[in-house]
Structure formats: C-alpha cells, structure tokens
Design an enzyme around this catalytic site. Structure first.
Site, PDB file in Angstrom:
ATOM      1  N   LYS A 195       0.864  -1.180   0.000  1.00  0.00           N
ATOM      2  CA  LYS A 195       0.000   0.000   0.000  1.00  0.00           C
ATOM      3  C   LYS A 195       0.899   1.227   0.000  1.00  0.00           C
ATOM      4  CE  LYS A 195      -3.493   2.417   2.714  1.00  0.00           C
ATOM      5  NZ  LYS A 195      -4.407   2.343   3.863  1.00  0.00           N
ATOM      6  N   LYS A 248      -2.183  -1.545  -3.802  1.00  0.00           N
ATOM      7  CA  LYS A 248      -3.058  -0.375  -3.713  1.00  0.00           C
ATOM      8  C   LYS A 248      -2.246   0.901  -3.787  1.00  0.00           C
ATOM      9  CE  LYS A 248      -5.973   1.915  -0.408  1.00  0.00           C
ATOM     10  NZ  LYS A 248      -6.425   1.987   0.934  1.00  0.00           N
TER      11      LYS A 248
HETATM   12  C1  PBG Z   1      -7.332   3.243   5.747  1.00  0.00           C
HETATM   13  C2  PBG Z   1      -7.613   3.202   4.294  1.00  0.00           C
HETATM   14  C3  PBG Z   1      -7.433   4.205   3.321  1.00  0.00           C
HETATM   15  C4  PBG Z   1      -7.964   3.669   2.130  1.00  0.00           C
HETATM   16  C5  PBG Z   1      -8.401   2.396   2.412  1.00  0.00           C
HETATM   17  N1  PBG Z   1      -8.161   2.114   3.744  1.00  0.00           N
HETATM   18  C6  PBG Z   1      -6.958   5.574   3.425  1.00  0.00           C
HETATM   19  C7  PBG Z   1      -5.565   5.908   3.740  1.00  0.00           C
HETATM   20  O1  PBG Z   1      -4.689   5.057   3.886  1.00  0.00           O
HETATM   21  O2  PBG Z   1      -5.341   7.108   3.906  1.00  0.00           O
HETATM   22  C8  PBG Z   1      -8.048   4.395   0.816  1.00  0.00           C
HETATM   23  C9  PBG Z   1      -9.139   3.959  -0.075  1.00  0.00           C
HETATM   24  C10 PBG Z   1      -9.442   4.861  -1.211  1.00  0.00           C
HETATM   25  O3  PBG Z   1      -8.800   5.910  -1.436  1.00  0.00           O
HETATM   26  O4  PBG Z   1     -10.384   4.536  -1.931  1.00  0.00           O
HETATM   27  N2  PBG Z   1      -6.029   3.430   6.117  1.00  0.00           N
END
Ligand code: PBG
Length: 325
Positions: A195, A248
């Site tokens: 991520k 992601k």
């Molecule tokens: C929680 C999380 C996030 C997303 C999914 N789980 C936000 C982040 O890390 O700031 C992003 C999902 C999206 O942008 O659609 N940490």
C-alpha cells in the site's frame, strides 16, 4: 510472422472476431464494493468528492448490500465512521462499535454476501493516523496489538474476512495469532500488502473523515517509486499468514500487480482507489471522456495486469454494464 503474410487486422475486423479472441474478461465474480457506514438511522449523506457514494447508516447500508448482492457482486468492504474519536482508537475495537454493530446487522439481513472489514485506526483516532502516537511518531508494536484486537472484534461480530490496511510491520502475524487463539481459524486475511503513500486516497479521506491532523503517512505507507520493496512486503505478509495479498492503488501500480502475479501464487487483489474513481467521474461530468468506457478500460487493465479481485467504487455500475451484455 510478418506482413503481408500475417495481418493482425484480420482478427479485429468485426465485434464477433474481437469477442472470440479477447484475452481478458472482466467478471462480476471478482468485484468487491466498498461502503461507508455511519451512526444513526435513515442517514444517506452524499460524499461530494465521490459522486454516487454515500455515508450511510446501517439500515440504509442493508438496502445497498441487497442491491449489491442482487447484481451478483460477491463481496462488500466495510469502512466505519465512528461517533467520536480518541487518541487510543477505542472505537475501532469496541464491542458495540460502528463496524461491529453494522456487520452483525448486515450478516443478519443478508447472510450470503461476503462482508470484509477494513482493519485500520485512522478513522478512529483523533489525530487521524493509522496507529498509536508516541511523541510525534506512529509507534509500531503497540499499534499491532490494537489492530489485532480490532480484527478479532470484527470477526466475532460476524465479518467473513478482515483486511488490515495500516501498513504496520508484523500486523498480519499479530492478527492471525489473535484470530487463531480465539476460535476464528477459518477467518481469512486479505492483507493490504503493498500500500503506497498515495495522493489518490484524497477523496476517501473526505468520505471516511480520516485525514491525518499532522504530518503524513510516509513513515508507514510505501514510497511510490519502490518495486522490490513491494515484493518484500508481500513476502512478509504471506509468511505471516495472509490469504489474499493486495496492491493499492491499482492504476499507477499496474507493474506491481503484474510482478506480484508472476512471483506469488496467492490470489491478488487490487484496490481501484477513490482518486482513480473520482478522476474518471470528474472528467466524464465535464464531457472530456466517456465515463462508461473509461471505467471499462480501467478495470480491464487492472484485470489484465493480473488482479484476481478488484475492489472498486464502480462495482455496481460495471456489474450493470456487464449484465446487459
Ligand atoms: C485506511 C484506508 C485508506 C484507504 C483504504 N483504507 C486511506 C488511507 O490510507 O489514507 C483508501 C481507499 C481509497 O482511497 O479509496 N487506512
């Protein structure tokens, strides 16, 4: 194979030929639809930066889950917006927390759809970071204990799968251990393994009210230029007990999806994140691109790169489009 003996255009000359020789097929079976649950009754508050998405109370979410299931989509991914936040993210693992209650209600009303819960703390902390703060740093090891308690509370409430997204070291192992020691050996973990610290989460942070109040997430989410590191992160998660690995965002990281597909033999999920969704919606609303075609092309590219599972805010729309074909 060379021209004029070989003419690639022969197999493109009609829709039937193109259909028959198509290499990638999008399927409703691989879709996951994210939903945002908020306290109250009869609440359906539009998320302005994500047209067509809403913060919804659980009674309204249940209707949305029914609709999702009716379209043949196998799973939803649930995010919670709690009534109040604190330093220790107590709402994340509370027995009667927003997610715990919503999961129970959804499973009760619509038993045969997979309910996946996002396991993170940023929606529950007053500072908006994904972990416990010591001085000004996110403190890894105390955080994974809280994440484990959170994941376990989701599983106990009835979640079919947990999806840790905090990017803390050791989070998958801590969660697997907590689940296994408490009778949840059959609950799979979909790990947000690679991520990235991405600007494409912008609209989501409005949706989940989870923007960090100071600093950024660069000390825990990955540095966008890195590819080998993504493979290390994924290996670690597999060793720690992940059942599904995730990359992601999706579009700016198609190379990572493909590399992971080549290297690992676990199902791979890709998260087509909020910014990727909203860009298409914005351009389409201005008449600059054809929104449906952009959606189809985007999701197909994610599949072509190697994703087995696609988490997307387009899930309902693309399912309708695929059904009509
Ligand atoms: C929680 C999380 C996030 C997303 C999914 N789980 C936000 C982040 O890390 O700031 C992003 C999902 C999206 O942008 O659609 N940490």
């Amino acid at each position: 194979m060379h021209y004029p003996l070989y003419r690639p255009r022969r197999l493109r000359k009609s829709e039937e030929f193109r259909r028959m020789t198509r290499e990638t097929r999008l399927s409703i079976d691989s879709l996951v639809y994210p939903l945002f649950v908020t306290p109250g009754k009869n609440v359906k508050k539009p998320i302005l930066s994500m047209p067509g998405n809403f913060q919804m109370s659980s009674d309204i979410i249940i209707e949305e889950v029914r609709k999702t299931k009716g379209l043949g989509i196998p799973a939803i991914l649930l995010f919670g917006i709690p009534e109040s936040k604190d330093e220790g993210a107590s709402g994340a693992f509370a027995k009667d927390g927003i997610i715990q209650r919503a999961v129970a209600e959804i499973k009760n009303a619509v038993p045969d759809i997979i309910v996946i819960t996002d396991v993170c703390l940023c929606e529950y902390t007053s500072h908006g970071h994904c972990g416990m703060i010591r001085d000004t740093e996110v403190d890894n090891d105390p955080t994974i204990d809280v994440l484990a308690a959170t994941a376990l509370s989701h599983a106990v409430a009835g979640a079919d799968m947990v999806a840790p997204s905090a990017m803390m070291d050791g989070q998958v192992a801590a969660i697997r251990k907590a689940l296994d020691e408490n009778g949840c050996v059959t609950t799979p973990i979909m790990a947000y393994s690679a991520k990235y610290a991405s600007c494409f989460y912008g609209p989501f942070r409005e949706a989940a009210e989870s923007a960090p109040q100071f600093g950024d997430r660069k000390t825990y989410q990955m540095d966008p230029p890195n590819s080998n590191e993504a493979m290390r992160e994924i290996s670690l998660d597999i060793e720690e007990g992940a059942d599904i690995i995730m990359v992601k965002p999706a579009l700016p990281y198609l190379d990572i999806i493909q590399k992971a597909k080549d290297r690992f033999n676990l199902p791979i999920a890709a998260y087509n994140v909020s910014g990727e969704f909203s860009m298409i919606k914005a351009a389409a609303s201005l008449g600059w691109i054809d929104g449906d075609r952009a959606m189809l092309e985007t999701l197909t590219s994610i599949k072509r790169a190697g994703a087995d599972i696609i988490i997307t805010y387009f899930a309902q729309e693309i399912a309708r489009l695929l059904q009509d074909r």
